[in-house]
Design a protein around this motif. Structure first.
Motif, PDB file in Angstrom:
ATOM      1  N   PHE B 223       0.833  -1.194   0.000  1.00 59.06           N
ATOM      2  CA  PHE B 223       0.000   0.000   0.000  1.00 59.06           C
ATOM      3  C   PHE B 223       0.877   1.256   0.000  1.00 59.06           C
ATOM      4  O   PHE B 223       0.778   2.125   0.878  1.00 59.06           O
ATOM      5  CB  PHE B 223      -0.936   0.011   1.215  1.00 59.06           C
ATOM      6  N   ILE B 242      -9.284   9.085   0.215  1.00 63.22           N
ATOM      7  CA  ILE B 242      -8.445   8.456   1.239  1.00 63.22           C
ATOM      8  C   ILE B 242      -7.100   9.162   1.330  1.00 63.22           C
ATOM      9  O   ILE B 242      -6.496   9.520   0.312  1.00 63.22           O
ATOM     10  CB  ILE B 242      -8.247   6.955   0.914  1.00 63.22           C
ATOM     11  N   ASP B 243      -6.672   9.391   2.574  1.00 66.50           N
ATOM     12  CA  ASP B 243      -5.311   9.867   2.814  1.00 66.50           C
ATOM     13  C   ASP B 243      -4.487   8.646   3.185  1.00 66.50           C
ATOM     14  O   ASP B 243      -4.591   8.133   4.304  1.00 66.50           O
ATOM     15  CB  ASP B 243      -5.295  10.878   3.953  1.00 66.50           C
ATOM     16  N   SER B 246      -2.459   8.182   6.495  1.00 64.22           N
ATOM     17  CA  SER B 246      -3.129   8.069   7.784  1.00 64.22           C
ATOM     18  C   SER B 246      -3.679   6.679   8.049  1.00 64.22           C
ATOM     19  O   SER B 246      -3.895   6.314   9.198  1.00 64.22           O
ATOM     20  CB  SER B 246      -4.248   9.107   7.876  1.00 64.22           C
ATOM     21  N   ILE B 247      -3.936   5.924   6.985  1.00 62.64           N
ATOM     22  CA  ILE B 247      -4.560   4.616   7.242  1.00 62.64           C
ATOM     23  C   ILE B 247      -3.683   3.455   6.800  1.00 62.64           C
ATOM     24  O   ILE B 247      -4.129   2.307   6.823  1.00 62.64           O
ATOM     25  CB  ILE B 247      -5.942   4.510   6.557  1.00 62.64           C
ATOM     26  N   GLU B 250      -3.268   0.737   9.382  1.00 66.04           N
ATOM     27  CA  GLU B 250      -4.522   0.045   9.640  1.00 66.04           C
ATOM     28  C   GLU B 250      -4.879  -0.879   8.469  1.00 66.04           C
ATOM     29  O   GLU B 250      -5.331  -2.007   8.671  1.00 66.04           O
ATOM     30  CB  GLU B 250      -5.619   1.098   9.861  1.00 66.04           C
ATOM     31  N   TYR B 251      -4.656  -0.398   7.247  1.00 61.25           N
ATOM     32  CA  TYR B 251      -4.955  -1.210   6.055  1.00 61.25           C
ATOM     33  C   TYR B 251      -4.104  -2.476   6.059  1.00 61.25           C
ATOM     34  O   TYR B 251      -4.597  -3.587   5.836  1.00 61.25           O
ATOM     35  CB  TYR B 251      -4.681  -0.398   4.783  1.00 61.25           C
TER      36      TYR B 251
END
Lengths: 638, 297
Positions: B223, B242-243, B246-247, B250-251
């Motif tokens: 990612f 989507i930023d 920031s994720i 989590e992804y």
């Protein structure tokens, strides 16, 4: 408590809050599109982060808005204060803390009355405090902080100073006049001492509209005997010298005779005592003889047994050694006549501050601090040349010149000149004198002699360079006394011979002090100050000490350690009460009061600052929000 | 093995799927120390006793003369595998993060074609089934050049789009199989572990051997996106702003959890799972097949 802003224009800056708000709601949408196999995991991650990021974004917006808002508010300078209405009272308390207030517990009573007066004020009233003594001080500026006034009153202490109601009244007048209150009141809490009111200028009333209230005080008649002064007559010039102290004692009781024992101490040891009986109000001078110790700075005190007002029962004095000034005189005085110059240089052993000696050879010049040259026989050209040489190398000299050829030659040798006067033989007098000059300053005081009485017959006409300073001129405008330079030496030129045909001056009382003062000034040796009153400036260098309390303080004067006695002002011991109510009434003006000033204009600088400390808090908070914004903005997605 | 020999860029440039398959297989074979072919040929494998009904032409008469017993010659052809290739054609397979990486479907098709070609050379029968949004496209298994061409044609025409029910398609496929087979399932496995488990259970119940080849793009795993942007779902067309920064963590956490669950399901049903990144050589798929075939024999 209400608030206002001193610079409301800056509040427009708060409109800048719109900027982050607009940016917040018009966030730039991304233009890039990424395909992705499935958004299942992204959506799942996004759901978890969405609330957290949303809170962060709102926090960033809050921080940005707060930064702009607080900055605008800080620069607008918010001001918090009790609103003042025209019905408010501005009360300026004058508390007399001169040392006479210590008699009979008057000070504590006045403090309690002043505290009560402040406590009686209502909300919105203003109060301030001035401590009145010889140097009145604005202890608490007129303002709303009555607690500060009360605290200052509770902690106020007696001073050792005398009083000066006039300065305190003018200071208080300026304070209440500048207030916007409808009632402007000066409340004076003191002992109503006669001395304190004597210096008040009753011809100059207070500002119209300002009321003066004087707290009543009961007359006090204490059994009080004070030492007003101690003087030591002769200069301290030798070890174990016999000396005498003149002590002035004052019975301040108006009704009772007093008997006291006077003690004189030197360096803590009693050296003389005397008994004295005084009638009511009598002042007596006592002479106490004692033997001084080694020739070094010495201090002592005169004291009476303590009575009802003990502060004035002790007085300090000092003995600072004086080394005689070595004076070389040339040429010798006329044979067969009284040498009046020599008399002026050494009048008596008690005034032996000069040590005159005739110059007979060039070797004598080195032993002299200063020279006195007068008209006479100058037949020894070698010695004359040596004297000129010594002067031009820096030896100061007091030079008397007449119209003789010999004097003219003298002046030529010294680089100066004089000519014969073309006027008649009528005697001349001094026409103009610069009394600011130290050589003649003592004659400015009445009773110290009149220089204008001196008669001069056919004095020389001094031809002086522009750099010379004229101290006195004859009534025809020609110089009589002048300061000039010859080489490196300073000359004080006196345009007269010393014989009776030339002038009457040596026979007059002003001649001796003139010669003595002139020689001391030429050498640069002023008489050291040995006594000051409490609160007066100390002479010389005195690091770390002041004259706030009576006692002995060391100072350095002319590079030499000297003691200085600090004593209370004896006049303050007189507790006589002022009784002229008419004069007090004259202080209150009957004219129409000026229009009230605005609230803000009335506030003192420090008080304005005290009421707008929010400025600093706003700046601090802005800094905090700035850090928060930087911290969050870098960690929060759009 | 042969990762140095196979050039993915070259594979990608070959337009014909058959050529791609040949290139992969030949490259793979040239790396082996011995030939893996032991299937259909005239080579003798073993004898067994003659049973009535056996073709008489298979009786070894010379041996009968020596031993006076009837034996039948058995050839490898009889022991060859029936192999089915299952290819996921969901929209998610149509993804590639950046050139020159192949799309997942290209990579999968090439891999399937290579396997088909390899199986054909080994005289294993091969069939292909395409799992599409509107059902399955089943082609039975057989050993013939004509059939191989048909397989290649089917693979050539396979395009990935839309959402499919992977587990449902596998169930439907299972209903069509009557003989024990080796099933090679090629997919990115964006399916719920529960549904996948159900489908695998059915296949294993029918005693089929299953090899799972998971095709993933490097970007799906790492990612490595940075700029805030729209993300467009290739299966259902959904869009999200989507930023990535920031994720990302989590992804990756969610993605790995899913991979773990898929691996667990595979392990539970004794399915060999091999993961392929589209930027790595694909001959591992052939190795996996060979390993399975060896084990089976």
């Amino acid at each position: 408590m209400s608030w206002m802003v001193l610079a409301p224009g800056f509040l427009l800056g708060a409109l800048a809050i719109a900027l982050p708000v607009i940016l917040h709601f018009l966030r730039k949408q991304p233009t890039e599109v990424n395909t992705f196999p499935t958004l299942v995991f992204l959506a799942k991650s996004l759901r978890k982060k969405a609330r957290f990021n949303s809170i962060r974004r709102w926090l960033v917006l809050l921080a940005r808005c707060a930064i702009f808002g607080l900055l605008a508010l800080a620069f607008a300078r918010p001001f918090f204060a009790q609103p003042i209405v025209s019905s408010s009272t501005a009360l300026m308390i004058i508390l007399d803390n001169s040392y006479s207030m210590g008699a009979g517990g008057q000070f504590e009573k006045s403090k309690a009355d002043a505290i009560q007066a402040v406590q009686d004020l209502g909300p919105g009233d203003l109060a301030g405090l001035i401590l009145a003594n010889s140097h009145p001080r604005l202890e608490v500026p007129l303002g709303q902080d009555k607690d500060a006034v009360l605290q200052a009153l509770k902690t106020a202490e007696l001073s050792f100073s005398a009083n000066d109601y006039d300065s305190a009244l003018r200071l208080a007048d300026a304070q209440v006049t500048a207030s916007p209150c409808g009632t402007k009141l000066i409340d004076l809490f003191g002992d109503n001492q006669d001395l304190a009111w004597q210096a008040v200028d009753f011809k100059r009333p207070l500002t119209p509209g300002v009321q003066l209230k004087i707290a009543p005080s009961a007359p006090r008649d204490l059994e009080d005997v004070a030492i007003d002064d101690v003087k030591v007559a002769a200069p301290f010039t030798a070890a174990n010298q016999k000396m005498s102290a003149e002590v002035k004692i004052h019975n301040l009781s108006a009704t009772a005779a007093q008997t006291r024992k006077l003690h004189l101490e030197l360096e803590g040891k009693e050296v003389a005592t005397a008994d004295v009986s005084l009638r009511p109000g009598e002042i007596a001078d006592l002479n106490l003889e004692f033997t001084a110790g080694p020739l070094q700075p010495t201090h002592g005190l005169a004291k009476l047994e303590a009575d009802a007002f003990p502060i004035n029962d002790t007085r300090y004095f000092v003995l600072n050694p004086v080394s005689p000034l070595r004076v070389g005189v040339w040429p010798p005085g006329p044979a067969g006549e009284v040498d009046l110059l020599s008399v002026a240089l050494a009048p008596s052993p008690e005034l032996a501050t000069l040590s005159p000696a005739a110059i007979t050879s060039a070797a004598d010049l080195g032993k002299c601090d200063v020279l006195v040259l007068r008209p006479g026989d100058v037949s020894d050209p070698t010695l004359a040349a040596a004297i000129v040489d010594a002067i031009q190398k820096g030896k100061p000299a007091l030079v008397f010149v007449d119209g003789s050829h010999a004097s003219q030659l003298w002046l030529q040798d010294l680089g100066l000149a004089s000519g014969p006067r073309h006027s008649s033989d009528d005697p001349l007098h001094l026409g103009a004198i610069d009394f600011n000059r130290p050589e003649v300053a003592i004659f400015a005081k009445p009773g110290n002699g009149d220089l204008f009485d001196i008669r001069f017959t056919n004095p020389p006409d001094l031809q002086l360079p522009d750099s010379a300073k004229i101290i006195a001129s004859f009534d025809d405008g020609t110089p009589a006394l002048a300061e000039a330079a010859s080489g490196q030496g300073a000359l004080l030129l006196v345009a007269t011979g010393l014989d009776r045909a030339s002038t009457t001056w040596p026979l007059q009382s002003t001649f001796l002090p003139f010669v003595q003062e002139s020689l001391k000034h030429l050498v640069g040796r002023d008489v050291p100050v040995s006594q000051v009153l409490v609160g007066e400036a100390l002479p010389g260098e005195h690091p770390g000490v002041n004259s706030d309390t009576p006692g002995i303080v060391p100072t350095t004067q002319g590079g030499v350690l000297q003691f200085v006695a600090v004593n209370i002002d004896p006049a303050e011991s007189d507790l006589t009460t002022w009784t002229n109510q008419l004069d007090l009434d004259r202080l209150t003006s009957s004219k129409t009061p000026p229009p009230a000033v605005s609230f803000l204009a009335a506030l003192q600088g420090e008080e304005v600052e005290r009421h707008q400390r929010f400025w600093w808090y706003a700046i601090l908070a802005t800094t905090g929000f700035l850090f928060l914004e930087i911290f969050l903005a870098n960690r929060t997605p759009l | 093995m042969t990762s140095e020999i196979l050039d993915l860029d070259l594979v990608q440039r070959l337009e014909s799927l058959e050529l791609r398959a040949r290139y992969v297989v030949e490259g793979f074979l040239s790396g082996l120390n011995r030939s893996p072919f032991r299937g259909f040929s005239v080579e003798f494998a073993e004898y067994r006793h003659y049973f009535p009904g056996d073709p008489l032409r298979l009786i070894d008469w010379k041996l009968y003369g020596r031993t006076d017993r009837l034996y039948v010659k058995q050839f490898e052809e009889e022991t060859n595998l029936q192999c089915h290739l299952l290819l996921d054609l969901s929209g998610s397979m149509n993804y590639r993060s950046r050139a020159p990486v192949m799309t997942k479907i290209d990579y999968a098709r090439t891999m399937a074609a290579s396997l088909a070609f390899f199986l054909h050379r080994q005289r294993d029968s091969v069939g292909v089934t395409l799992l599409k949004p509107d059902g399955i496209d089943y082609l039975y298994s057989r050993v013939s050049n004509t059939h191989l061409r048909q397989v290649m044609n089917n693979l050539e025409g396979a395009t990935a789009a839309g959402e499919i029910d992977l587990a449902g398609g596998m169930q439907t496929f299972a209903n069509l199989l009557h003989r024990r087979s080796l099933i090679i399932l090629i997919s990115d496995f964006y399916e719920t572990p529960e549904a996948l488990a159900s489908a695998l259970k059915r296949l294993r119940y029918d005693h089929h051997e299953v090899i799972a080849l998971q095709i993933l793009d490097p970007a799906e795993i790492d990612f490595d996106f940075w700029e805030s942007s729209f993300f467009h779902d290739l299966e259902n067309g959904a869009r999200l702003v989507i930023d990535p920064a920031s994720i990302r963590r989590e992804y990756q956490k969610n993605f790995k959890a899913h991979q773990r669950q898929i691996a667990n399901v595979m392990r539970d049903y004794e399915v060999d799972l091999t993961q392929f990144r589209t930027n790595t050589p694909m001959e591992g798929a052939l190795s996996a097949y060979l390993a399975k075939r060896e084990g089976k024999q």
